[in-house]
Design an enzyme around this catalytic site. Sequence first.
Site, PDB file in Angstrom:
ATOM      1  NE  ARG A 206      -1.864  -7.737  -4.302  1.00 43.49           N
ATOM      2  CZ  ARG A 206      -1.916  -6.845  -5.282  1.00 43.49           C
ATOM      3  NH1 ARG A 206      -0.904  -6.767  -6.152  1.00 43.49           N
ATOM      4  NH2 ARG A 206      -2.948  -6.029  -5.417  1.00 43.49           N
ATOM      5  CG  HIS A 314      -1.654  -8.486   2.664  1.00 42.66           C
ATOM      6  ND1 HIS A 314      -1.309  -8.733   1.358  1.00 42.66           N
ATOM      7  CD2 HIS A 314      -2.729  -7.657   2.610  1.00 42.66           C
ATOM      8  CE1 HIS A 314      -2.138  -8.105   0.545  1.00 42.66           C
ATOM      9  NE2 HIS A 314      -3.009  -7.436   1.287  1.00 42.66           N
ATOM     10  NE  ARG A 317      -0.917  -5.123  -0.852  1.00 43.78           N
ATOM     11  CZ  ARG A 317      -0.757  -4.597  -2.073  1.00 43.78           C
ATOM     12  NH1 ARG A 317       0.453  -4.562  -2.629  1.00 43.78           N
ATOM     13  NH2 ARG A 317      -1.776  -4.113  -2.745  1.00 43.78           N
ATOM     14  CG  HIS A 340      -5.098  -1.831  -5.221  1.00 46.86           C
ATOM     15  ND1 HIS A 340      -4.905  -1.380  -3.937  1.00 46.86           N
ATOM     16  CD2 HIS A 340      -5.064  -3.185  -5.135  1.00 46.86           C
ATOM     17  CE1 HIS A 340      -4.759  -2.413  -3.120  1.00 46.86           C
ATOM     18  NE2 HIS A 340      -4.852  -3.516  -3.828  1.00 46.86           N
ATOM     19  CE1 TYR A 349      -3.704  -3.329   2.053  1.00 41.52           C
ATOM     20  CE2 TYR A 349      -4.748  -2.582   0.036  1.00 41.52           C
ATOM     21  CZ  TYR A 349      -4.345  -3.601   0.870  1.00 41.52           C
ATOM     22  OH  TYR A 349      -4.593  -4.902   0.513  1.00 41.52           O
TER      23      TYR A 349
END
Length: 377
Positions: A206, A314, A317, A340, A349
């Site tokens: 991030r 972002h 990602r 996560h 994702y």
Amino acid sequence: MSRRGWGTVRKLSSGRYQARYPDGSGTQVSAPSTFATKAEADRWLARAQTEMDSGRWANPKAGKETLKGYAERWVETRLVRGRPLAPRTAELYRAQLKNHIIPALGATQLRQLETSAVRAWYGKLSGPGGPGQVTAAKCYRLLRAICTTAVDDNLIGRNPCAIRGAGQERSSERPMFSLAQVQALVDAVEDRWRALILLAAWTGLRIGELSALRREHLDLKAGTVSVKSAVVDVIGQGRSYGPPKSVAGRRAVAIPPHIIGDLEHHLAMYAQAGAQGLVFVGPKGGPIRRNNFSSRVWAPAAEAAGLPAGSHLHDLRGWGATIAARHGATTRELMHRLGHASPAAALRYQRAEQERDAALAASMSAALRQSEGMAPS
């Protein structure tokens, strides 16, 4: 005065009936209102006793505090896994309360907050004139969490947030970049930012994690980057460095070998000196500011690379997760790379499976057209 097995009922001089009951400490307490008949008073006591026995009881004299006052205190005292809210999360909650919840419901006493009022509020928030379904879902989840705590505090008997599916976000699919677009993006930025874009794309870090990255967190011989802290910029509170947003966020991520040379070049040319030196800093040696980076670095490079309008850093990602999935990464491995704690978060994702399925369908159609073209007339 008549006596029941639990509580008492007496007739008042006005002709109405008063019900009294023992609270949790054994003190006799009067019901919040009187009743026209003794039967009504008896039925109220029966319901109160049932709710106390089942743990659903809320003192009818409690809950006089307004939602505004209770919600603001809730943000201040909220604990998640035993820790106060992260500064950025607290800032987000305060903004949601100020902009979308308090104007409509803030003056309402907790005990008077009805499901119908919540439904009307959510309908406007998620409707054509509101900020959009995603914002409405986030605000609904916040209000539901606040009311859940009010139930736990015995201030209200039940949670008025009972709209099925209201807290589920139905956001549009984020753009998926091609490898050529990512490479064009890397080529479009100044040399100072090349390594940051590469690391964001190929490791999924991030922007807050990249901004907090220090030399000692990079082990280029082993080919790993250790995520141990993140930057948080809070309006009115300045910048702070703290642990990642979850325990799973503290991780060591393998760096694809093909970008090691770019990182070595970056450390030699642009990073601050010393083990504690920041890896990514601006031209004047200062730390990265999210908004400045977005407007001055990302936006012009994204336009030059031909990325879809509205693309964000972002989104890299998601690109990195999909590339990892195409090369065999399991859901657990994706969770680790992205930091996560839940499979659902990591799978947001992962688009590779759907894209493969679409490619398979296209191949079948192409094969059919080819066979039809070869069939004898």
